[in-house]
Design an enzyme around this catalytic site. Structure first.
Site, PDB file in Angstrom:
ATOM      1  N   GLU A   6     -11.483   2.654   6.653  1.00  0.00           N
ATOM      2  CA  GLU A   6     -10.362   2.987   7.528  1.00  0.00           C
ATOM      3  C   GLU A   6     -10.351   4.495   7.777  1.00  0.00           C
ATOM      4  OE1 GLU A   6      -5.808   1.449   7.866  1.00  0.00           O
ATOM      5  OE2 GLU A   6      -6.271   2.660   6.109  1.00  0.00           O
ATOM      6  N   GLU A  64       0.824  -1.218   0.000  1.00  0.00           N
ATOM      7  CA  GLU A  64       0.000   0.000   0.000  1.00  0.00           C
ATOM      8  C   GLU A  64       0.851   1.258   0.000  1.00  0.00           C
ATOM      9  OE1 GLU A  64      -3.193   2.007   3.156  1.00  0.00           O
ATOM     10  OE2 GLU A  64      -1.804   0.427   3.810  1.00  0.00           O
TER      11      GLU A  64
END
Length: 263
Positions: free
Chosen positions: A240, A143
């Site tokens: 998130e 990521e």
């Protein structure tokens, strides 16, 4: 329509960690993700997943000393053995929890380490992890993260990550695309996700500024959700974000998405 997973490291944080599973299920989430499972036994977590009918969508590889500010060790040349031991630990947990993908945090480049050294180390570590995880039937993700929130984080742009993945040369390595981080670093969200859809295995969201829930900032999430449907994204979307007030009070955006989906 993509399925939404509650990130239990950021949602329902007024509750003890193991109690957040029930809260996520009651709020209508089908799956959960979080930073790390390693402070608890796999059996404890598995019991909560099964009791509340939840899918374990994602967790991270061990990432060093989080409380001390470390954000991954995969680019640290002096910690390769620690990284590899962490891969084994992650496989043990993911297998027990039925988790089909784990994320690798590249980390902050250590002082005295060149960008070239960090990249060589990260490529080698990703190649090792991708192979070990493939044998276990688990997909490896990595990521890019914005360098405003985490200064010095090595992996910070989509194209940079994909070029590095090409160097790793593993079919078992895909992109975790975090809309919040990439809005800060590069924008152009919809075309980027469409262009690289085949290499994106997981999406995460939060609005900007503030990293709060969709609808609190500049990102036009109703359009992005429709766009992801149109281009054929069928993976999970991890929620998130930091609730602006409480998790429950901020879930109106999810209710709106569900209402549209049922029309």
């Amino acid at each position: 329509m993509a399925k939404f997973a509650a990130n239990l490291s950021m949602l329902f944080t007024e509750l003890p960690f193991l109690d957040r599973f029930e809260a996520a299920a009651k709020a209508g989430f089908q799956g959960v993700e979080y930073l790390f499972p390693y402070d608890y036994s796999a059996a404890e977590i598995k019991q909560r997943l099964q009791a509340h009918g939840l899918v374990q969508v994602l967790h991270n590889l061990p990432a060093g000393d989080w409380e001390a500010g470390e954000r991954g060790i995969a680019c640290h040349p002096e910690r390769i053995e620690e990284f590899r031991a962490g891969v084994d630990t992650a496989i043990e947990y993911a297998t027990a929890l039925g988790c089909r993908q784990v994320n690798c945090l590249a980390g902050i480049v250590p002082e005295g380490v060149s960008q070239a050294q960090a990249q060589r180390t990260l490529v080698d570590n990703l190649r090792y992890a991708a192979g070990r995880l493939e044998t276990a039937g688990i997909l490896l993700l990595a990521e890019p993260i914005n360098t405003r929130d985490i200064p010095g984080f090595f992996l910070h742009h989509t194209e940079q990550a994909l070029a590095l993945f090409d160097e790793v040369a593993s079919d078992n390595l895909k992109l975790q695309y975090d809309i919040y981080h990439m809005q800060i670093m590069e924008g152009d969200l919809a075309p980027t996700m469409e262009r690289h859809l085949s290499r994106i295995a997981h999406v995460q969201l939060a609005d900007n500024p503030g990293r709060h829930e969709p609808g609190t900032g500049e990102i036009h999430y109703p359009f992005l959700f429709q766009h992801l449907d149109r281009i054929g994204y069928r993976g999970w979307i991890g929620c998130e974000y930091k609730p602006a007030t409480t998790t429950q009070e901020g879930l109106g955006w999810l209710d709106s998405v569900r209402a549209i989906a049922t029309k």
